[in-house]
Design a protein around this motif. Sequence first.
Motif, short mmCIF file in Angstrom:
data_model
loop_
_atom_site.label_atom_id
_atom_site.label_comp_id
_atom_site.label_asym_id
_atom_site.label_seq_id
_atom_site.Cartn_x
_atom_site.Cartn_y
_atom_site.Cartn_z
N THR A 90 1.84 6.65 -6.90
CA THR A 90 0.74 7.51 -7.35
C THR A 90 1.08 8.99 -7.20
OG1 THR A 90 -0.89 5.83 -6.72
CG2 THR A 90 -1.68 8.10 -6.96
N CYS A 102 -3.96 10.39 8.56
CA CYS A 102 -2.66 10.67 7.98
C CYS A 102 -2.19 12.06 8.37
CB CYS A 102 -2.71 10.54 6.45
SG CYS A 102 -3.90 11.69 5.69
N LYS A 113 -6.14 5.05 -6.25
CA LYS A 113 -5.45 6.29 -6.65
C LYS A 113 -6.22 7.51 -6.16
CE LYS A 113 -3.11 4.49 -10.78
NZ LYS A 113 -3.00 4.59 -12.25
N THR A 133 0.84 -1.21 0.00
CA THR A 133 0.00 0.00 0.00
C THR A 133 0.86 1.25 0.00
OG1 THR A 133 -1.76 -1.16 1.19
CG2 THR A 133 -1.81 1.25 1.24
N VAL A 144 6.64 7.71 1.84
CA VAL A 144 5.35 7.35 2.42
C VAL A 144 5.63 6.25 3.45
CG1 VAL A 144 3.03 6.45 2.00
CG2 VAL A 144 4.16 7.86 0.25
N TYR A 185 -3.80 12.61 0.61
CA TYR A 185 -2.66 13.53 0.52
C TYR A 185 -3.12 14.98 0.61
CZ TYR A 185 1.16 16.21 -1.55
OH TYR A 185 2.13 17.14 -1.79
N VAL A 206 1.02 4.17 -2.96
CA VAL A 206 0.76 5.59 -2.74
C VAL A 206 1.94 6.43 -3.22
CG1 VAL A 206 0.34 7.37 -1.01
CG2 VAL A 206 -0.83 5.16 -0.85
N LYS A 207 3.16 5.96 -2.94
CA LYS A 207 4.36 6.71 -3.38
C LYS A 207 4.40 6.79 -4.91
CE LYS A 207 8.41 8.70 -3.21
NZ LYS A 207 8.43 9.26 -4.55
N LEU A 220 -8.05 2.01 2.22
CA LEU A 220 -7.05 2.21 1.17
C LEU A 220 -6.37 0.90 0.82
CD1 LEU A 220 -5.31 4.09 -0.62
CD2 LEU A 220 -3.84 4.47 1.38
N ALA A 271 -5.72 7.88 -2.48
CA ALA A 271 -4.38 8.41 -2.20
C ALA A 271 -4.34 9.92 -2.41
CB ALA A 271 -3.34 7.71 -3.07
N GLU A 272 -4.96 10.39 -3.50
CA GLU A 272 -4.98 11.83 -3.80
C GLU A 272 -5.75 12.60 -2.74
OE1 GLU A 272 -3.43 13.53 -5.98
OE2 GLU A 272 -2.75 12.08 -7.49
#
Length: 632
Positions: A525, A544, A599, A518, A533, A606, A522-523, A587, A602-603
Amino acid sequence: MAKKQFKAESKRLLDLMINSIYTHQEIFLREIISNASDAIDKLAYVSLTDQNVGLSREDFAIRITADKEGRLLTVSDNGVGMSRQEMEDNLGTIARSGSLQFKKDLDDRDKADVDIIGQFGVGFYSAFMVADAVTVISKKYGSDEAWMWQSSGADGYTVTACEKESAGTDVIMHLKPDTDDEKYSRFLEEHELRMLIKKYSDYIRYPIKMDVTKTRVKEETKDAEKPEYETYTENETLNSMVPLWQRNKKDVTEEEYNQFYKEKFFDFEDPAAVIHLSVEGAVTYKALLYVPARAPYDFYTKEYKKGLQLYSSGVLIMENCEDLLPEHFRFVKGVVDSQDLSLNISREMLQHDRQLKFIAANLEKRIKTELKKLLENEREKYEKFYGAFGRNLKYGLVADYGAHKDLLADLLLFWSSKESKLVTLQEYADGMPEEQKYVYYAAGESRERLAQLPQLDALKEKGYDVLFFTEDVDEFIPQTLQKFADKEFRSVTADDLGLTTDEEKKAIEEKKEAAKPTLDFVKETLGERVKEVRLSPSLKNHPCCLTPEAGLSFEMEKYFQRMNPEMGLKAGRILEFNPEHPAFAALQVAVAQDPEKAKKYAEILYSQALLMADLPLDNPTEYTDLVCSMLV
């Protein structure tokens, strides 16, 4: 009588005296009055042993007379006067001082009791800045003869016999014609003379008297509905004579201190603290300093002038002597008066010598002591002062590579997340649990925003306090101090907050292995937007957060962006996840089952981390659309 030439080297020397030594024309009045005061001092000294003087201290005075029609300004004294030879010696030789010679002739015991202002012999010639002719009429005490000295400048002078009733000196200046650039006649106006005497000679020890014009109701119309007014002339003393700082502290009331401050420094509010000093020793001086309760409107601008008013024997030498105050105490107002200073030839500025440095160093210590006393004894008043000038103390601490940190550290206040009030660093340290490893701080734009930081959760759970840094300069303080009470400073966004036990670290490592797919997803993406990450050991209630890479914090990034956007300095972003949060579990499921949805997750996460860190979104519209897409 034939005109005599000055005994100085040349006309060029007199031109230098008139045009180069003094920077302001108005100084001439200060110099002439100071000379008159010196002349009275000499006769007052003589009267101590000569009963024939016939004058008590109350009889001595300096008189100003302005004749507008004749363009004549006269400064008269009833001092010791001059003989013909003394006129030749003192007025015919530039840079020869009769006052200095008088002091040299005294024995060492008497020198300490006699305070002579003019010791250079050039002040008299400042009159030629505004006058095209000067006449001096003087009669020496004990003499039956009077003499008149006349000069129009560098072409020489004459000395002739004249009549004068009593001992003393009259300096009569015929003012130059007005020009487009200079209005010399202003020195004949009552209001101008009053202002100059108040500014430069207010504390001359003898009364400075002048006939002033006043108005009053005519006696016969006092009871009328419309009373008529008339003007009249009254002889008035224009100077205060005995300054407040020369009086004994026990004889001055708080009201008098406050009133003096308001009138002298144009403030409507009482000062936060008063420092009244009388120092004798290597350098003898008196000082009256004030710590303002509020900052003037221009305090944090280039226009603000720091410094103390500097007097020598009651005569104003400098309006703002910057060298007497360090930058970190630039808000202090006040006066310093000393007869031990080494003045330059014009008395407008100071020679940089050990006396000045001694006074400045002593004042710095006394200001610190007074502020510390205010902090300990009148906390509410200190916090009000700190709201006005705390930033200046902070800048003083970090300036000069921390040279003043030991002096200023215990004067600083920061908001405590635990106490919900301002605390000193010592108060913070006193409240630390024994097992706490660091002095924790969080930096941001406001207390309200900082209180919501996700990184605070673990610290709150431990019962640890966090100092909130809300000004640009704050983050430079930990770098300058390094430690306080043997505890290192540690930002709440740092990699290691010192909270995790060995067992917890081991559990995180085990979870990291399971979460690696995971984290790698994420990294990939987010790409270059994040440096790393990883799992967080400290997140408790939030999914997060963003942590800055070592070296540059997010607040420093914002600071440098404001100061110099072209530098492009940017803190590395590390995205940390709470492995126990349901959002991270969702996630993980999406990464395994629906990569496109993962994705989007993740966006979104973040972007939320950016918002919680008070950092701008790369594209707010895109983020909004992305959130909306997850709702349908």
